[in-house]
Enzyme design. Structure first.
Site, PDB file in Angstrom:
ATOM      1  N   ASP A  34     -16.693  13.086 -19.465  1.00 55.44           N
ATOM      2  CA  ASP A  34     -17.824  12.800 -20.036  1.00 55.44           C
ATOM      3  C   ASP A  34     -18.194  14.644 -20.475  1.00 55.44           C
ATOM      4  O   ASP A  34     -18.506  14.908 -19.345  1.00 55.44           O
ATOM      5  CB  ASP A  34     -18.650  12.428 -19.126  1.00 55.44           C
ATOM      6  CG  ASP A  34     -20.236  12.134 -19.317  1.00 55.44           C
ATOM      7  OD1 ASP A  34     -20.532  12.413 -20.806  1.00 55.44           O
ATOM      8  OD2 ASP A  34     -20.762  11.292 -19.556  1.00 55.44           O
ATOM      9  N   HIS A  84     -10.122  35.973 -34.824  1.00 53.97           N
ATOM     10  CA  HIS A  84     -10.622  35.217 -36.235  1.00 53.97           C
ATOM     11  C   HIS A  84     -10.721  35.040 -36.967  1.00 53.97           C
ATOM     12  O   HIS A  84     -10.564  33.856 -37.691  1.00 53.97           O
ATOM     13  CB  HIS A  84     -12.097  35.009 -35.767  1.00 53.97           C
ATOM     14  CG  HIS A  84     -12.613  34.466 -33.911  1.00 53.97           C
ATOM     15  ND1 HIS A  84     -12.903  32.706 -33.776  1.00 53.97           N
ATOM     16  CD2 HIS A  84     -12.495  34.634 -32.889  1.00 53.97           C
ATOM     17  CE1 HIS A  84     -13.336  32.617 -32.611  1.00 53.97           C
ATOM     18  NE2 HIS A  84     -13.337  33.731 -32.502  1.00 53.97           N
ATOM     19  N   GLU A 128     -12.056  24.678 -33.319  1.00 54.58           N
ATOM     20  CA  GLU A 128     -12.076  26.324 -33.034  1.00 54.58           C
ATOM     21  C   GLU A 128     -10.502  26.741 -33.214  1.00 54.58           C
ATOM     22  O   GLU A 128      -9.589  27.709 -32.484  1.00 54.58           O
ATOM     23  CB  GLU A 128     -12.796  26.998 -31.792  1.00 54.58           C
ATOM     24  CG  GLU A 128     -13.182  28.158 -31.954  1.00 54.58           C
ATOM     25  CD  GLU A 128     -14.221  29.041 -30.623  1.00 54.58           C
ATOM     26  OE1 GLU A 128     -14.356  29.940 -30.856  1.00 54.58           O
ATOM     27  OE2 GLU A 128     -14.477  27.743 -30.161  1.00 54.58           O
ATOM     28  N   LYS A 186     -26.315  16.249 -16.308  1.00 51.69           N
ATOM     29  CA  LYS A 186     -25.926  16.141 -17.168  1.00 51.69           C
ATOM     30  C   LYS A 186     -26.954  17.740 -17.587  1.00 51.69           C
ATOM     31  O   LYS A 186     -27.461  17.897 -19.036  1.00 51.69           O
ATOM     32  CB  LYS A 186     -26.919  15.412 -18.209  1.00 51.69           C
ATOM     33  CG  LYS A 186     -26.221  14.088 -18.541  1.00 51.69           C
ATOM     34  CD  LYS A 186     -24.645  14.510 -17.985  1.00 51.69           C
ATOM     35  CE  LYS A 186     -23.270  13.040 -18.060  1.00 51.69           C
ATOM     36  NZ  LYS A 186     -23.647  11.953 -18.385  1.00 51.69           N
TER      37      LYS A 186
END
Length: 388
Positions: A290, A381, A86, A216
């Site tokens: 993770d 951006h 990004e 998760k």
């Protein structure tokens, strides 16, 4: 019938097998794997990290900093590796780091630490389940001994209990040393549950996870009781620095935060911050965490106020930051290099890494929040985030 992916049951994580699988996918799809097959790591070193090893997915990595941390474990200036695709992200975090460094740095505290596995026990009725809960409390020492016999570093801190119908949920809470610990606590809890089944009569069955560990996925339970590290990063930013570097005042930031809190409430969001997932994910990829744990780790509670002097107190609480400096992907070569950059490679460094991540997140939150108000969000951006 489709052809099966090549596999060697005796030595599957090898360069020979990786090459065969790259050839296989080219034959099957017509696509090339030239970049997937270009890497410096030893194929055998991926054993335990991935199955059907075929190559690597290369993610651009940038540096932000220096980040000044006033922690109990991380102290001083750090250059932070951030892996992302990004555009603008690294520049935004870098801008926040500059401002908070000039403001004196970020105070970070790890205030809680626990990893959970939550089995559920099924009984004939609610009274039997209630009586079982009393027995668990009376036998906690024996349960702890059995659980801890499976691990050299895990310690059973407590067992929380929750009742519903004929079910009794036990939420085992462990400290896990330098490891994130999900597998560790799963193994320890399984041993404890099997022992309980031998000792206590009347249990119809149990499941190792009744989903109250919320692995998760985020939950309100984790916001209140923590999962992984509970990290709080905070700083006081002088009004004049905000005006000079961000083009906004402390008062305007404070008023805007009230508006954002209302929007978060109306949306039913579990996070009243801006984008904690961005910085956490970039650091997770870089340091071998993770990445799926971002679902829990990115939960955040932002609290701000104005000081009597008119300066801006800004804080973010990460109630479920799940990180490790040992095990999992942290031992892979490039991830080890990133941990070494931060001085977080080796034993006893997990709280240091947690403090650095907490401080990094605060910088990104402040930078984006100011950019939205000052009108820099879209233009930044346009300048940095478009592939022309």
């Amino acid at each position: 019938m489709a052809d099966r992916i090549p596999r060697n049951k005796d030595n599957d994580n090898s360069e020979t097998m990786a090459s065969q699988r790259r050839d296989f996918i080219q034959q099957q799809t017509g696509s090339t794997a030239r970049h997937l097959g270009h890497y410096s790591i030893d194929a055998e070193s991926t054993q335990g990290n991935i199955e059907h090893f075929t190559g690597v997915a290369q993610v651009p990595l940038g540096l932000a900093g220096p980040l000044r941390v006033n922690g109990e474990h991380a102290q001083g200036d750090f250059y932070v590796p951030m892996a992302t695709t990004e555009g603008t992200l690294v520049a935004s975090y870098n801008r926040g780091m500059r401002l908070l460094r000039d403001a004196g740095g970020i105070t970070v505290s790890v205030v809680d630490d626990a990893m959970q596995r939550a089995p559920v026990f099924v009984f004939k009725d609610a009274r039997q389940a209630r009586d079982f809960g009393v027995w668990v409390e009376q036998n906690i020492a024996a349960i702890r001994e059995v659980a801890e016999s499976t691990t050299s570093s895990g310690k059973l801190l407590r067992i929380d209990q929750y009742a519903a119908a004929c079910l009794r949920y036990l939420r085992f809470n462990f400290s896990t040393g330098d490891a994130a610990g999900q597998n560790m606590v799963g193994r320890a809890t399984f041993a404890a549950c099997e022992w309980i089944m031998q000792q206590y009569q009347g249990i119809e069955r149990y499941m190792l996870s009744g989903s109250m560990d919320t692995d998760k996925k985020h939950s309100q339970l984790n916001t209140l009781h923590s999962r992984g590290k509970r990290v709080i990063a905070e700083a006081v930013i002088p009004d004049h620095l905000l005006r000079e570097q961000m083009g906004v005042s402390a008062e305007l930031l404070f008023r805007s935060r009230q508006i954002s809190n209302t929007g978060s409430f109306m949306a039913g969001a579990m996070n009243n911050g801006s984008h904690s997932a961005n910085g956490i994910t970039a650091l997770f990829i870089a340091t071998g965490q993770d990445v799926a744990n971002v679902a829990e780790s990115s939960a955040a509670v932002v609290y701000v106020t104005l000081t009597p002097e008119g300066d801006y107190y800004y804080s973010i609480t990460l109630p479920s930051l799940i990180v490790a400096t040992h095990g999992g992907g942290t031992g892979l070569p490039t991830q080890q290099e990133c941990l070494q950059m931060l001085g977080c490679s080796g034993s006893g460094k997990v709280n240091k890494l947690a403090e650095i991540i907490g401080a990094t997140v605060l910088c990104g939150e402040l930078s984006l929040g100011a950019a939205v108000i000052a009108g820099d969000w879209v233009t930044s951006h346009e300048q940095y985030g478009r592939n022309r």
